[in-house]
Design an enzyme around this catalytic site. Structure first.
Site, mmCIF file in Angstrom:
data_model
loop_
_atom_site.group_PDB
_atom_site.id
_atom_site.type_symbol
_atom_site.label_atom_id
_atom_site.label_comp_id
_atom_site.label_asym_id
_atom_site.label_seq_id
_atom_site.Cartn_x
_atom_site.Cartn_y
_atom_site.Cartn_z
ATOM 1 N N PHE B 127 28.025 104.830 85.970
ATOM 2 C CA PHE B 127 29.439 104.786 86.352
ATOM 3 C C PHE B 127 29.915 103.335 86.294
ATOM 4 O O PHE B 127 29.251 102.430 86.803
ATOM 5 C CB PHE B 127 29.636 105.363 87.761
ATOM 6 C CG PHE B 127 31.084 105.532 88.106
ATOM 7 C CD1 PHE B 127 31.819 106.569 87.539
ATOM 8 C CD2 PHE B 127 31.730 104.643 88.937
ATOM 9 C CE1 PHE B 127 33.172 106.723 87.820
ATOM 10 C CE2 PHE B 127 33.086 104.792 89.226
ATOM 11 C CZ PHE B 127 33.813 105.830 88.661
ATOM 12 N N ASP B 199 22.261 104.912 93.308
ATOM 13 C CA ASP B 199 23.628 105.310 93.666
ATOM 14 C C ASP B 199 23.631 106.839 93.771
ATOM 15 O O ASP B 199 23.349 107.533 92.783
ATOM 16 C CB ASP B 199 24.605 104.818 92.597
ATOM 17 C CG ASP B 199 26.046 105.214 92.903
ATOM 18 O OD1 ASP B 199 26.279 106.084 93.761
ATOM 19 O OD2 ASP B 199 26.958 104.652 92.257
ATOM 20 N N TYR B 224 33.441 110.863 99.805
ATOM 21 C CA TYR B 224 34.560 111.773 99.523
ATOM 22 C C TYR B 224 34.294 112.807 98.431
ATOM 23 O O TYR B 224 35.197 113.536 98.056
ATOM 24 C CB TYR B 224 35.836 110.992 99.202
ATOM 25 C CG TYR B 224 35.759 110.017 98.043
ATOM 26 C CD1 TYR B 224 35.835 110.465 96.730
ATOM 27 C CD2 TYR B 224 35.635 108.660 98.258
ATOM 28 C CE1 TYR B 224 35.775 109.580 95.678
ATOM 29 C CE2 TYR B 224 35.582 107.751 97.216
ATOM 30 C CZ TYR B 224 35.653 108.216 95.930
ATOM 31 O OH TYR B 224 35.592 107.336 94.879
ATOM 32 N N LYS B 225 33.051 112.854 97.931
ATOM 33 C CA LYS B 225 32.726 113.865 96.922
ATOM 34 C C LYS B 225 32.070 115.057 97.634
ATOM 35 O O LYS B 225 32.751 115.805 98.336
ATOM 36 C CB LYS B 225 31.857 113.251 95.828
ATOM 37 C CG LYS B 225 32.591 112.146 95.031
ATOM 38 C CD LYS B 225 31.699 111.500 94.003
ATOM 39 C CE LYS B 225 32.368 110.318 93.321
ATOM 40 N NZ LYS B 225 33.472 110.722 92.421
ATOM 41 N N ARG B 373 34.724 118.611 82.817
ATOM 42 C CA ARG B 373 33.687 118.677 83.855
ATOM 43 C C ARG B 373 34.011 119.788 84.842
ATOM 44 O O ARG B 373 35.169 119.934 85.273
ATOM 45 C CB ARG B 373 33.628 117.376 84.656
ATOM 46 C CG ARG B 373 33.159 116.175 83.913
ATOM 47 C CD ARG B 373 32.819 115.029 84.884
ATOM 48 N NE ARG B 373 33.883 114.796 85.859
ATOM 49 C CZ ARG B 373 33.816 113.867 86.808
ATOM 50 N NH1 ARG B 373 32.742 113.098 86.922
ATOM 51 N NH2 ARG B 373 34.795 113.688 87.662
#
Lengths: 414, 414
Positions: B127, B199, B224-225, B373
């Site tokens: 990322f 991560d 927040y995922k 996705r």
């Protein structure tokens, strides 16, 4: 100010042009809150707005809200609302992260601009996190590239020498409420080629600030004190337009990228204030801060300052006229123009007095070892609050209520 | 998996041991939400808890709440709740700041431990913010002290050489959903004296993680995922106990000080995980994340993983049995054990398809230039959601609905 009658105080509240602003805050009944310099009270709009952000934006519109509710624009939108309060033209203020993190960013930028100088100058009484963040920066840049120099205020101006890279000051001292002369100090620093970073934690929202006019280089500030953004609200930073093309900062998170959603393999900073963003903005807290800032929309900051001074002067006058309060020594400057919107007094039983005040419905705060702080937020503090507070204080001190075992506990410093 | 009947799918939902968990979320009606890998849906408790934090804690108890409501303990309390989900014993996880900022902290720590090595190794497909933060760290440490090296996955293991200081990997790839073998890679790295930073942005809350067991050195992750903490929720970081006495990090804010309220003139880090705190914790957002984490209290992460795999396998099976979907090419690994809880498909009209899906009530997401996705959150995604989504997808692709001018707009990459 001589003797002030109860009638006079009531009259001041009645004719206060900011009097109606208090109605926009949710304040507990029977509490006099004089700690808005530490945590601002809650604007009533905060609960309603939080509910909207949670139920409508997050729960219902989900990921679509980044565009539909402009979450992606929040850091800049909130920055613009703060800009108006600190004398900054558009495009120079952004809301993000914490004051400490933002200091790291702007200090890094300033140091990188000053290629041949290495000293960061500040006052030894500055708020600790400011000093610590410079130590932190020195730990990565190396002690040769970043030397800390903390001096006392009386020798500050003479310490502005040509080896100094950056002068980092907090406009209003967190303990004493001492207000520094931003224009003069910025100007003196610039004459020696020094860049200036101002921390507005205890001044933004408390008094008029003129960053652009004073030609300040960088500034940071706090969202949860006089801006009333809620506990731990996101902070902000300011970078003068003239520097924005030449700066960089090391916290190169994706939100500061020129095109974050291109997911490019290498970092290219945004060419504007957005390059100071790092991670994903904290939408919920930032939205609450945004709603809180709207309370300022119709506030004249000069009028707010006038009331702040009047509240502080009333406090001092009432303390001075009460012989039983002569054990308190004022730790703030006497001239109003040298103070922010808070007063500090020393007393060897300050901790017990503060506890007793809380028990009697007055929330002030204590700073070790012997300081009582009273903060005045003109948006919701009334003249009658000051009078009542001084009465309660007089009772606590004259009756030595602070010696009661309940209050006379060993202060804890965790 | 061969042909699956509607009745079979209904039966799976009925007998799903996690089925009741969906009732703990506030999901919009008539929307199939397959983007929890980007922003988790809202646990219903969030609004109630936010109201309590605002009205009772902030508005009513004001500054007293730092002790009364244990705001000061939130970073560690929330950290402990996350620790349980990522296989970390007590005292190693703390909630604070953003994933990007936390990466900067732990990368700095790792680099400082590796005195004679300078290379940070990662995957070129990592990322972007992860890669950018290393570039940022290199900008202050100097290119000699911090060299970035990004490689493709097929040569990763051979790139684990003795000049590498730190291996920084994301456990689940944000595009493809590729799940790396944490145990194997950590072990291989350690054999070469390399420290490892993981991560967990796309894995924490989505599958069982065993940081302690794998002897991971450092980790960071996102609130927040799959943890459902709300947009821009605070992130977290992990530092293995064995390193805590020897580490330092440069974002030396007052909350990381050994005794923050002593207001000492020089920084002395806390001797435990608290040294990774920097500024004042974001109380409102962190409290909401804490409430969201309680949804996991009775969840068995292995059971959750089983359902995640079953949802993904169902999706692939349904796509494969539909000839009209053969324009889609799976961009995720085929074996379930090599995937996180998301699937990626390539299609040259991916952007238009994603827009059309949203219009038809399916929220998935698009990553430039050509990737769709679909994220599966076993706490609220049902088997019937998968079946409906594939039906709608089939309709959009077979009817070329994505060519409608409404969806066929030039994709914006801002």
């Amino acid at each position: 100010m001589n003797v002030v009658s109860q009638a006079q105080i009531e009259q001041w509240d009645k004719s206060d042009p900011l009097g109606a602003k208090r109605l926009e805050f949710s304040l507990p009944k029977d509490v006099i809150y004089l700690d808005g310099n530490s945590l601002g009270a809650m604007p009533s709009v905060a609960t309603e707005h939080a509910k909207h952000v949670l139920e409508q934006q997050w729960a219902n519109d989900l990921i679509i809200s980044w565009n539909k509710h402009k979450w992606i624009d929040l850091p800049l939108a909130v920055g613009e609302k703060i800009a108006r309060l600190i004398g900054a033209a558009s495009g120079q203020v952004i809301c993000c992260d914490s004051t400490s993190i933002n200091l790291f960013k702007v200090l890094s930028s300033a140091m990188a601009l000053q290629k041949t100088r290495s000293v960061v100058l500040s006052l030894s009484g500055n708020f600790p996190t400011d000093l610590y963040m410079v130590e932190g920066l020195a730990s990565v840049l190396g002690q040769d590239a970043c030397k800390v120099k903390w001096v006392d205020e009386d020798i500050l101006e003479s310490a502005l020498t040509t080896d100094v890279a950056v002068l980092m000051l907090t406009q209003v001292d967190f303990r004493s409420g001492r207000l520094l002369n931003m224009e003069r100090l910025t100007n003196l620093a610039h004459q020696k080629g020094i860049l200036v970073v101002w921390d507005l934690a205890h001044s933004a929202g408390a008094l008029p600030i003129a960053l652009d006019e004073c030609q300040v280089d960088f500034a940071v500030g706090c969202g949860y004190k006089y801006l009333n953004g809620g506990p731990g609200a996101p902070a902000f930073l300011y970078v003068a337009k003239r520097h924005q093309k030449n700066v960089s900062q090391p916290l190169k998170g994706w939100m500061g990228h020129k095109r974050p959603f291109a997911f490019a393999g290498h970092y290219q900073p945004a060419e504007d204030i957005n390059q100071y963003l790092c991670g994903t903005p904290n939408v919920i807290s930032m939205s609450i801060l945004e709603a809180a800032l709207d309370v300022f929309a119709d506030v004249n900051m000069h009028q707010l300052r006038e009331k702040s001074v009047a509240l502080s002067e009333l406090f001092i006058a009432l303390v001075q006229k009460e012989p039983q309060l002569n054990e308190l020594s004022l730790a703030s400057p006497i001239p109003a123009e040298l103070r922010g919107s808070q007063l500090a007094f020393r007393h060897k039983h300050a901790h017990g007095i503060c506890q007793a005040l809380i028990k009697h419905g007055v929330i002030a705060d204590f700073r070790a070892p012997d300081t009582l702080r009273f903060g005045f937020t003109p948006l919701y503090t009334r003249y009658q609050d000051i009078a009542k507070c001084v009465n309660i204080l007089t009772n606590i001190i004259s009756q030595k209520i602070y010696q009661h075992p309940e209050f006379n506990v060993q202060q804890k410093v965790t």
